[in-house]
Write an enzyme that holds these catalytic residues in place. Structure first.
Site, PDB file in Angstrom:
ATOM      1  N   GLY B 266       0.816  -1.215   0.000  1.00 42.11           N
ATOM      2  CA  GLY B 266       0.000   0.000   0.000  1.00 42.11           C
ATOM      3  C   GLY B 266       0.849   1.264   0.000  1.00 42.11           C
ATOM      4  O   GLY B 266       1.998   1.255  -0.436  1.00 42.11           O
ATOM      5  N   ILE B 267       0.267   2.329   0.489  1.00 42.97           N
ATOM      6  CA  ILE B 267       0.935   3.628   0.473  1.00 42.97           C
ATOM      7  C   ILE B 267       1.325   4.000   1.892  1.00 42.97           C
ATOM      8  O   ILE B 267       0.634   3.634   2.833  1.00 42.97           O
ATOM      9  CB  ILE B 267      -0.013   4.685  -0.124  1.00 42.97           C
ATOM     10  CG1 ILE B 267      -0.268   4.350  -1.589  1.00 42.97           C
ATOM     11  CG2 ILE B 267       0.551   6.080   0.009  1.00 42.97           C
ATOM     12  CD1 ILE B 267      -1.128   5.361  -2.288  1.00 42.97           C
ATOM     13  N   ASN B 269       4.203   5.127   5.127  1.00 40.42           N
ATOM     14  CA  ASN B 269       5.343   4.867   5.951  1.00 40.42           C
ATOM     15  C   ASN B 269       5.719   3.389   6.061  1.00 40.42           C
ATOM     16  O   ASN B 269       6.853   2.983   5.779  1.00 40.42           O
ATOM     17  CB  ASN B 269       4.911   5.403   7.319  1.00 40.42           C
ATOM     18  CG  ASN B 269       6.049   5.607   8.225  1.00 40.42           C
ATOM     19  OD1 ASN B 269       7.181   5.589   7.769  1.00 40.42           O
ATOM     20  ND2 ASN B 269       5.759   5.777   9.491  1.00 40.42           N
ATOM     21  N   ILE B 270       4.757   2.566   6.434  1.00 40.23           N
ATOM     22  CA  ILE B 270       5.038   1.143   6.665  1.00 40.23           C
ATOM     23  C   ILE B 270       5.335   0.456   5.332  1.00 40.23           C
ATOM     24  O   ILE B 270       6.282  -0.329   5.222  1.00 40.23           O
ATOM     25  CB  ILE B 270       3.863   0.459   7.397  1.00 40.23           C
ATOM     26  CG1 ILE B 270       3.639   1.111   8.757  1.00 40.23           C
ATOM     27  CG2 ILE B 270       4.143  -1.034   7.567  1.00 40.23           C
ATOM     28  CD1 ILE B 270       2.405   0.609   9.495  1.00 40.23           C
ATOM     29  N   GLU B 291      -0.446  -1.285  -6.919  1.00 38.67           N
ATOM     30  CA  GLU B 291      -1.080  -0.062  -7.402  1.00 38.67           C
ATOM     31  C   GLU B 291      -0.070   1.043  -7.626  1.00 38.67           C
ATOM     32  O   GLU B 291      -0.098   1.735  -8.626  1.00 38.67           O
ATOM     33  CB  GLU B 291      -2.052   0.454  -6.334  1.00 38.67           C
ATOM     34  CG  GLU B 291      -3.471   0.076  -6.518  1.00 38.67           C
ATOM     35  CD  GLU B 291      -4.288   0.559  -5.349  1.00 38.67           C
ATOM     36  OE1 GLU B 291      -5.256  -0.124  -5.030  1.00 38.67           O
ATOM     37  OE2 GLU B 291      -3.965   1.591  -4.725  1.00 38.67           O
ATOM     38  N   ASN B 381      -9.584   8.592   3.787  1.00 37.78           N
ATOM     39  CA  ASN B 381      -9.352   8.723   2.341  1.00 37.78           C
ATOM     40  C   ASN B 381     -10.210   7.793   1.503  1.00 37.78           C
ATOM     41  O   ASN B 381     -10.340   7.973   0.308  1.00 37.78           O
ATOM     42  CB  ASN B 381      -7.886   8.427   2.032  1.00 37.78           C
ATOM     43  CG  ASN B 381      -6.958   9.298   2.847  1.00 37.78           C
ATOM     44  OD1 ASN B 381      -6.228   8.822   3.696  1.00 37.78           O
ATOM     45  ND2 ASN B 381      -7.040  10.591   2.626  1.00 37.78           N
TER      46      ASN B 381
END
Lengths: 515, 515
Positions: B266-267, B269-270, B291, B381
């Site tokens: 995903g998007i 920090n982690i 993605e 979001n």
């Protein structure tokens, strides 16, 4: 008129594996084993060995001492899994079940039930199965298995089996030719599934099996313990009417073809009513892509309106099975039975643009649905294929009566609630809700607009003011806190549910919110 | 060094559509219009026309009087959609957004936000789009569009457009050759998608467009307003470590290949920490099916461990975009950008056996996850592609710190709760949860076993006793009522959440249940 066993076991060398007395197989079974059965929605499941094991436990007081981890495509029969549950013979049970005793075992905490999508993703941690028992209607000259009225998970169970026992049912006709066995390669670099139309055939009519794994073949003359279908009630008829009207509108708007997109319908009263309604309805050349073929499908065929039905199981009442077998040649080319990994494949449901229709336990004002856990905790039958179909279909439709009775109030339970106590299908996946009151088309609507539409079109008049007040109070509270996307009052979201225990009804008198 | 516009509009006849002064296009826009923009996760979105419209509204005090229904693949930029939100220029917004003002607009109830899967099913009720604005880096000799660093929903938006405006960005290099444009036929009888490996190319490198729909071409020299990536914190590093250790175990057990299955991350920090960890890790010849390509992917390539990355968007910080463009030839054959209907297709995620990794808002002890609505109501979001990937992947992994701070308590929020206040992903779909505390592998576990594993492995020590007590009290209560499948106390399921408002922390002192 039964067939002889030899006429159904067409590979002569396999006749040496025939076992006359199934009790001689008892030493194969040990406490704690992993076991797989053929069968789906109560048809095509093995009976001889499971009943023999149940009798063994009952006669020797082994209840709770001989327990198995049991995997079946979907549900088996009252004479087998439910009797096993009563005998405390089940430790784990995946992925779907039906029966009073098995439900009780799960909800008393004795049976560990894994509620999974029927097209469960290939999970690399999965355990081998010590023994797999398959009901067949024929073994071919190649030694391959021809199942009966269901395929379910049989192909995958065979792939995972260490030992296989085949029950050849000589009371049923051979189903050879009805199946399309195209099962997934389980590893990397899998190729696309080539099915692009409901009537495409891309596989074999029987299942290859390693003959060295077959430890026994037994003859069976037992029937599946199916039950007569429930009579249609007024509520189911009204729901069916709303859905047919919706279809007609979609056709008129040019959004659906006149023959409708391929249809999936769930199990039970309402599903039967919808198919019955279609049999008398204006649509012809209809195609069905579903899990289970039920009684009213025969009328749908007989009216000349249903061209083809693809499923993983035929679950008729005993009377309709007789009707089906009597006119076998009229129906056999119009039905294709496939593995549940195919009938329920996301890839195919999506590609075919299926219309999915299922019944939930409850749904909420924002369009989430609970298909499994009453009051968030008490398991009914499990998710089944509802998630496979609703998530991937072109139209996802949920239908239910707007109320159910409690002991003291004929409308004590509203199936529309402020917040579902358990969520199996999310607002992101559901398009249309239908009750006997009407149909809410949620496509393109945002949460608060959805809530108004659901309450307006679907809620029972007794609950409309209660739900409207919840929406208004929540909106007011969330406006203050800038959380208006999907307004809720967490302190009161389950008040209607909690009221049942206190007062026997969801009809609460007051939300007890300072206004 | 900028290119000339003529060198990027390679079809001479289209030069006649070039408009020098974008304000002359103002008459095209009317209140209430349906509008589509290219762009995905803040790259490749149009800037000239949206900013011109924002200035028009600001200069003429038209706030709230010129509103649009806005459709973008995923999020756009702070300089466009967020500025529009501030100007009250957005009525409906689908299907994902990022920005302080747009979030505020949604949660104040001004913007109607439709939170949809990014691979939204083809919905036959969908509206035509009056105007679609696309950022391109080239128009080919055939008159086809070459996008920039994102594809997103551009193909589908163009198919739905009545009028198209193209912003040709001459500051960016032409991305020609990086894309694989294979978009779905939207009707019946669709054929299988032929992609079976991450690096398969099955489409074109540009998007066909009806020249008669192109109403204007404008030049753009504006950059995407991307932000530097957040520095890795200790918690993200620990999570990344747990996940790499899990991968190593799976490889050792023979359940994963040594090069790992294709990865989705995903998007944030982690996700950046995981990819950064992999760049320094033991796995090579890795492939990514995701993605969004983020900063640390460049290290992963540079270390020689990442063979190929397929995505729908490249979202680098400005610094990493410079690094990418400077070594364009080293990277260009290792990246494929596809439409989001392809990157997020159930069919392909399933076929490729992807490992999906995403961050939730919260998850509960039975393994449901909330990705969208804080306290059940306040939208962040949106769902994005999390549902597409987690539902269809071979391994579905959710990662998050075990706590987040409130104003008064550095551990005031436990991301593990008794019951999620909003469910986007169900227990049926999630395999593994990871926090800085550890990793819970839920495969094959039933609900009560899952709850113990999650609390034991993932919960923060401050919350372990609180959650354990909830589980024990719920089990006791449900045992009495024979609802032991997934024990809950509906009266107390959200007590931890409610305690935040009252006392600024989820650390409740007592469940207030008579024991």
């Amino acid at each position: 008129m039964f067939s002889t066993l030899a006429s159904r076991v067409r590979r002569p060398s396999l006749m040496s594996k025939v076992v006359k007395d199934p009790t001689t197989l008892l030493p194969l079974f040990e406490d704690g084993m992993y076991m797989g059965w053929s069968g789906f929605t109560g048809v095509g499941y093995p009976k001889i060995i499971p009943i023999m094991l149940a009798e063994h436990v009952e006669q020797n007081n082994l209840q709770g001492k001989l327990k198995f981890n049991l995997f079946v495509g979907a549900s088996s029969g009252a004479d087998t899994e439910d009797r096993w549950a009563k005998n405390n013979m089940i430790d784990r049970r995946y992925p779907h079940q039906v029966g009073k005793n098995i439900q009780a075992g799960i909800n008393q905490g004795r049976i560990r039930f894994g509620d999974k999508h029927l097209n469960t993703k290939d999970k690399p941690k999965s355990h081998n199965l010590d023994v797999v028992i398959i009901e067949a209607t024929e073994i071919t000259e190649e030694g391959f298995i021809v199942p009966g009225a269901s395929v379910g998970a049989t192909c995958e169970l065979i792939q995972m089996a260490d030992k296989i026992i085949i029950e050849v049912n000589t009371k049923l006709p051979s189903f050879k030719g009805l199946h399309d066995m195209n099962f997934y390669h389980r590893g990397a670099n899998r190729k696309p599934n080539l099915i692009t139309r409901v009537d495409d055939r891309v596989g074999m009519t029987s299942i290859p099996v390693d003959p060295e794994k077959i430890v026994a073949i037994v003859e069976s003359t037992r029937s599946d313990a199916t039950t007569p279908s429930e009579p249609m009630d007024e509520s189911a008829a009204l729901i069916s009417g709303h859905i047919l009207e919706f279809f007609a509108q979609e056709v008129k708007q040019g959004r659906m073809p006149a023959s409708l997109p391929p249809l999936q319908s769930g199990i039970g009263n309402i599903a039967n009513a919808i198919i019955g309604g279609l049999a008398r309805g204006p649509f012809s050349n209809v195609r069905v892509w579903t899990e289970v073929i039920q009684d009213t499908f025969l009328d749908f065929f007989d009216e000349g309106k249903l061209d083809i039905a693809s499923a993983t199981s035929i679950r008729f009442s005993p009377e309709c099975f007789d009707r089906f077998y009597a006119r076998w040649n009229d129906y056999k080319d119009k039905i294709i039975l496939r593995p549940q990994t195919i009938s329920n494949a996301a890839e195919l449901i999506n590609r075919l643009g299926v219309v999915a229709m299922n019944t939930p336990v409850e749904f909420d004002i924002y369009g989430h649905a609970n298909s499994t856990c009453v009051m968030g905790s008490r398991m009914l039958n499990g998710l089944g294929g509802s998630g496979d179909f609703l998530r991937n279909s072109k139209y996802s439709i949920m239908h239910t009566p707007s109320t159910r009775p409690t002991k003291t109030d004929p409308h004590g339970i509203s199936t529309i609630v402020p917040m579902c106590t358990h969520v199996d299908h999310t607002e992101h996946d559901l398009d249309v809700f239908v009750t006997e009151q009407g149909l809410a088309d949620l496509r393109g609507l945002t949460p608060r607009d959805r809530a108004r539409e659901i309450i307006d079109k679907c809620a029972h008049p007794l609950y409309k003011p209660i739900l409207t007040e919840y929406l208004e109070l929540s909106t007011k509270a969330c406006m203050k806190d800038n959380m208006m996307h999907e307004p809720h009052m967490l302190r009161h979201a389950f008040d209607m549910h909690l009221n049942i225990k206190d007062k026997g009804t969801m009809r609460i008198e007051d939300w007890n919110v300072s206004k």
